[in-house]
Design an enzyme around this catalytic site. Sequence first.
Site, mmCIF file in Angstrom:
data_model
loop_
_atom_site.group_PDB
_atom_site.id
_atom_site.type_symbol
_atom_site.label_atom_id
_atom_site.label_comp_id
_atom_site.label_asym_id
_atom_site.label_seq_id
_atom_site.Cartn_x
_atom_site.Cartn_y
_atom_site.Cartn_z
ATOM 1 N N LYS A 67 0.829 -1.216 0.000
ATOM 2 C CA LYS A 67 0.000 0.000 0.000
ATOM 3 C C LYS A 67 0.861 1.264 0.000
ATOM 4 C CE LYS A 67 -3.778 -2.533 2.113
ATOM 5 N NZ LYS A 67 -4.436 -3.042 3.327
ATOM 6 N N TYR A 187 -5.501 -5.148 -6.656
ATOM 7 C CA TYR A 187 -5.262 -5.143 -5.206
ATOM 8 C C TYR A 187 -4.720 -6.499 -4.721
ATOM 9 C CZ TYR A 187 -6.049 -5.152 -0.217
ATOM 10 O OH TYR A 187 -5.860 -5.301 1.130
ATOM 11 N N TYR A 240 -2.348 0.222 11.371
ATOM 12 C CA TYR A 240 -3.785 0.069 11.672
ATOM 13 C C TYR A 240 -4.145 0.641 13.034
ATOM 14 C CZ TYR A 240 -2.413 -3.219 8.145
ATOM 15 O OH TYR A 240 -1.825 -3.779 7.064
ATOM 16 N N VAL A 258 0.159 -8.355 6.620
ATOM 17 C CA VAL A 258 -0.176 -9.599 7.323
ATOM 18 C C VAL A 258 0.712 -10.774 6.921
ATOM 19 C CG1 VAL A 258 -2.573 -9.004 7.903
ATOM 20 C CG2 VAL A 258 -2.084 -10.201 5.758
HETATM 21 N N1 GLN Z 1 -4.275 -8.991 1.445
HETATM 22 C C1 GLN Z 1 -4.617 -8.644 2.792
HETATM 23 C C2 GLN Z 1 -6.090 -8.357 2.897
HETATM 24 O O1 GLN Z 1 -6.622 -7.810 1.980
HETATM 25 C C3 GLN Z 1 -3.817 -7.458 3.225
HETATM 26 C C4 GLN Z 1 -4.101 -7.038 4.617
HETATM 27 C C5 GLN Z 1 -2.910 -6.621 5.387
HETATM 28 O O2 GLN Z 1 -1.762 -6.948 5.093
HETATM 29 N N2 GLN Z 1 -3.179 -5.958 6.471
HETATM 30 O O3 GLN Z 1 -6.738 -8.686 3.838
#
Ligand code: GLN
Length: 304
Positions: A67, A187, A240, A258
């Site tokens: 992102k 995405y 977050y 994640v």
């Molecule tokens: N691909 C993961 C999702 O869309 C990315 C989320 C993350 O890394 N926080 O849930």
Amino acid sequence: MNFQPILDSIDAEIRPLLGRGGQVANYIPALARVPAERFGIALRTCDGQEARAGDAETPFSIQSISKLFTLTRAMRRMGDALWERIGREPSGNPFNSLVQLEAEQGKPRNPFINAGAIAVADRLLSLGDRKADLLAFMSELSGEPIAFDDEVAASEAATGYRNLALANFMKSFGKIDNDVAAVVDLYFHQCAIRMNCVQLAHAAGFLCRDGAHPLDGRPEVASARQARRINALMLTCGTYDAAGDVAFSIGLPCKSGVGGGIVAVVPDKLSLCVWSPALDHSGNSLLGLKALELFAGRTGLSIF
Ligand code: GLN
């Protein structure tokens, strides 16, 4: 400062803790299979000094760290017009939450929650940016060829009901211009980029050098003003609903994913990346955050 002994000491302290807390992301089946007992750390200073320790050369799924890079491309190409569709406030909610979107008429709080990154992907598609352009950008920044992990992308597409819901919900407010399937395809692929800590420490280097190219100093991946603003967003929104805690305990702009990776920036000094797949309840790498806290403590580096 000689960083190699510092990274070695952090690796030695983290290694006995591997497998003793947190959980790998299991809502994406291809990520659930990654072994939790891994830890890597790598950095590169603005003057080209490098250090690495542990599993720094093992590739992993960069997930939401992507992102950061899609935002950079969109800011560079659109300037301030980007902010008509996306806010710049911390959400205080989980990264995949739907609740604020309804109250705020489909305008995501920031570009680092899933809704915000999906909105950025939509902007990029409207500008003619494609998956291949993103890979070329990542390869140029890290100095090595970078690829998607197609298995992870397919796994996300097969189970990404929430992300599809977010995209459709924004579309219902007229805030997504392109076909939802094309937007989430971009995405899911950006999340499925495979890189290691060394490559990510390289790629994020423009953020500690006022936007100049991380490896050869060429202008400009982003303008100096944009680089400063991306760092500000990383500090306030990059981890977050844990961003306040991370600012408090680490004091560096960070962006997590994640897959267990976290990129951090010490403006004007260095960029670094840590990786350990087991996550805490916010979706940030448990031992990655611990390692960054040790790093900030041992080096005295913080933006405060
Ligand atoms: N691909 C993961 C999702 O869309 C990315 C989320 C993350 O890394 N926080 O849930």
